[in-house]
Design an enzyme around this catalytic site. Sequence first.
Site, mmCIF file in Angstrom:
data_model
loop_
_atom_site.group_PDB
_atom_site.id
_atom_site.type_symbol
_atom_site.label_atom_id
_atom_site.label_comp_id
_atom_site.label_asym_id
_atom_site.label_seq_id
_atom_site.Cartn_x
_atom_site.Cartn_y
_atom_site.Cartn_z
ATOM 1 N N LYS A 57 0.799 -1.222 0.000
ATOM 2 C CA LYS A 57 0.000 0.000 0.000
ATOM 3 C C LYS A 57 0.834 1.276 0.000
ATOM 4 C CE LYS A 57 -4.469 -1.269 0.355
ATOM 5 N NZ LYS A 57 -5.567 -0.727 -0.461
ATOM 6 N N SER A 306 0.693 -9.629 -0.628
ATOM 7 C CA SER A 306 0.450 -8.189 -0.539
ATOM 8 C C SER A 306 0.863 -7.557 0.787
ATOM 9 C CB SER A 306 -1.029 -7.891 -0.813
ATOM 10 O OG SER A 306 -1.858 -8.559 0.118
#
Length: 406
Positions: A57, A306
């Site tokens: 992110k 992720s």
Amino acid sequence: MSVNDATLTFDDVLAAKERIASTCIHTNLIYSHELSNEYNNKVYLKPENLQVTGAFKLRGALNKIKKLSDEEKQRGLIAASAGNHAQGVAYSGHALGIPTTIVMPKTTPLIKVQATKNWGANVVLAGYVFDEANDEAKRLEQEHGYTFIHPFDDLDVMAGQGTIALEILEDLPNTDIILVPIGGGGLISGVAVAAKAINPNIKIIGVEANGAMGMKESIIAGHPITLASADSIADGANVKTVGSKTYGIVEKYVDEIITINDEDLAEAIFLLVEKHKIVAEATGVLPIAALKKLNVTGKNVVSVISGGNIDILTMSSLLDRGLYSRGRLFCFSVKLKDTPGQLVKIAEILAEVGANVVKLDHNQFKALDRLRHVALEITVETNGPEHIQQVEQVLEAHGYAIEVIY
């Protein structure tokens, strides 16, 4: 590129790469012999859990914030996030000297809350899923005039996430398939646009949790829909309403969406820890769990891990579930005569087949005919399903009828 632009372009992703290069590391692919052998493909891991904030992110948040005007920065930043976008915004704000406020669901793991605070952000807990936290963030934006940084439905954010695809294809130009987790759709949108621009034949497969299939249901419906609920152990993917911009990109560029249950996620977390010593969160292992659902063999497959922001208690619980699902723990009950020496006999039988006893519950009140028998509940450590079958066969050969608990 402005927020009003209708499309995300390959040039946007290339520009983002230059913009974030000094902060975001190039996470090198890791070839997995174990997963390749198990799933009959050449499996590579893209370890975004190794970013400075523990998740991908940071790429999108930093690209977005660096592009803001001075006036937008001076107003301060606000974002809603289940944790990883929060840290990306907080870190970027800290690095650039911009005050940040982050609204997080009350269910957010404490490790993510504390990590966000550690970067100097003001954290507000509101709601129980991302969408409810997002509503509160939008309210605070209006009340205080903050600059809102959306976690996924923003083209600058998507461009930052797309830099992952540039790195993958730089490391492995002949990649056949990229498996990407889906929450709101920002990551897969950026990855799909960049990857398809480099190689139109590459297959982009999204992976969602069964309890939060917002993108898959939207694609089926033909438009973005809002789920009644979003509930899975993949807290970062618990999004009830996917982005309108991300929906359009996913519909155009993504080839398939696979869905995964919580048990498979627990197993994937266990596999990464045991085989690669990699710590990943449940959302992060969606692409690992999806490997068993691919109907191809011999392909170069990249699974994007992720993020790795998972608290120790949650991880401990999920590792236990992974042990069960992999057949590494076997729990059963057996009825014994209420006479001395019965426990020793069972222990000797289990020792003969190499099953290590980790827990015993010897309780005569669990047996229906407790005047003559007692119920013994046993948990043993095994080497897998074949070993469990061996344990069952040996006990039955000695005259014991067992009842499998898990």
